[in-house]
Design a protein around this motif. Structure first.
Motif, PDB file in Angstrom:
ATOM      1  N   LYS A  33       5.219   0.715  -7.124  1.00 48.60           N
ATOM      2  CA  LYS A  33       4.051   0.756  -8.010  1.00 48.60           C
ATOM      3  C   LYS A  33       3.018  -0.298  -7.615  1.00 48.60           C
ATOM      4  O   LYS A  33       1.814  -0.036  -7.649  1.00 48.60           O
ATOM      5  N   LEU A  34       3.483  -1.487  -7.244  1.00 52.30           N
ATOM      6  CA  LEU A  34       2.555  -2.543  -6.825  1.00 52.30           C
ATOM      7  C   LEU A  34       1.848  -2.155  -5.524  1.00 52.30           C
ATOM      8  O   LEU A  34       0.637  -2.380  -5.378  1.00 52.30           O
ATOM      9  N   GLU A  35       2.581  -1.578  -4.596  1.00 55.84           N
ATOM     10  CA  GLU A  35       1.962  -1.144  -3.338  1.00 55.84           C
ATOM     11  C   GLU A  35       0.948  -0.037  -3.582  1.00 55.84           C
ATOM     12  O   GLU A  35      -0.137  -0.038  -2.990  1.00 55.84           O
ATOM     13  N   ALA A  36       1.263   0.903  -4.460  1.00 54.70           N
ATOM     14  CA  ALA A  36       0.330   1.982  -4.787  1.00 54.70           C
ATOM     15  C   ALA A  36      -0.911   1.431  -5.491  1.00 54.70           C
ATOM     16  O   ALA A  36      -2.036   1.873  -5.209  1.00 54.70           O
ATOM     17  N   GLU A  37      -0.706   0.458  -6.382  1.00 57.88           N
ATOM     18  CA  GLU A  37      -1.849  -0.160  -7.072  1.00 57.88           C
ATOM     19  C   GLU A  37      -2.763  -0.855  -6.069  1.00 57.88           C
ATOM     20  O   GLU A  37      -3.985  -0.743  -6.153  1.00 57.88           O
ATOM     21  N   TRP A  38      -2.193  -1.554  -5.117  1.00 57.56           N
ATOM     22  CA  TRP A  38      -3.012  -2.245  -4.113  1.00 57.56           C
ATOM     23  C   TRP A  38      -3.752  -1.236  -3.249  1.00 57.56           C
ATOM     24  O   TRP A  38      -4.931  -1.426  -2.948  1.00 57.56           O
ATOM     25  N   ASP A  39      -3.083  -0.154  -2.861  1.00 57.97           N
ATOM     26  CA  ASP A  39      -3.713   0.864  -2.010  1.00 57.97           C
ATOM     27  C   ASP A  39      -4.853   1.573  -2.712  1.00 57.97           C
ATOM     28  O   ASP A  39      -5.860   1.914  -2.085  1.00 57.97           O
ATOM     29  N   GLU A  40      -4.718   1.823  -4.022  1.00 56.40           N
ATOM     30  CA  GLU A  40      -5.724   2.587  -4.746  1.00 56.40           C
ATOM     31  C   GLU A  40      -6.874   1.738  -5.283  1.00 56.40           C
ATOM     32  O   GLU A  40      -8.005   2.204  -5.328  1.00 56.40           O
ATOM     33  N   GLU A  41      -6.598   0.506  -5.700  1.00 51.20           N
ATOM     34  CA  GLU A  41      -7.609  -0.250  -6.431  1.00 51.20           C
ATOM     35  C   GLU A  41      -8.110  -1.487  -5.696  1.00 51.20           C
ATOM     36  O   GLU A  41      -9.305  -1.742  -5.661  1.00 51.20           O
ATOM     37  N   ILE A  42      -7.237  -2.272  -5.119  1.00 45.07           N
ATOM     38  CA  ILE A  42      -7.625  -3.598  -4.656  1.00 45.07           C
ATOM     39  C   ILE A  42      -8.146  -3.576  -3.224  1.00 45.07           C
ATOM     40  O   ILE A  42      -9.301  -3.879  -2.961  1.00 45.07           O
TER      41      ILE A  42
END
Length: 88
Positions: A33-42
């Motif tokens: 989930k953290l990796e997906a959040e970084w890929d999509e938002e940050i």
């Protein structure tokens, strides 16, 4: 008495395996989930540092502590069953 001791030792070992598997699975899901959040938002800065910071925050979270219920719930139920079977 020996049978109860054997039950407790084997039960503890089985619950330990379940706890370890559940803990590793939960941590892997959080990492994804953290990796997906970084890929999509940050998408700025160091991805691995972001994931490590998130996992460090996860280590102190309530969800991590709730996994200890793997030990508490079965032992409590077993104790209640033994009590009600023998004393009621």
């Amino acid at each position: 008495m020996f049978a109860l001791g054997r039950l407790l030792v084997i039960g503890f070992l089985v619950l330990s395996v379940v706890y370890i598997c559940l803990s590793l699975y939960s941590r892997a899901v959080r990492r994804d989930k953290l990796e997906a959040e970084w890929d999509e938002e940050i998408r700025e800065g160091d991805r691995e540092a972001f994931v490590q910071a998130g996992l460090k925050e996860y280590d102190g979270s309530l969800r991590r502590k709730l996994i200890l219920g793997v030990y508490i719930v079965p032992l409590t139920l077993m104790s209640l069953i033994i009590y009600f079977t023998n004393f009621h």
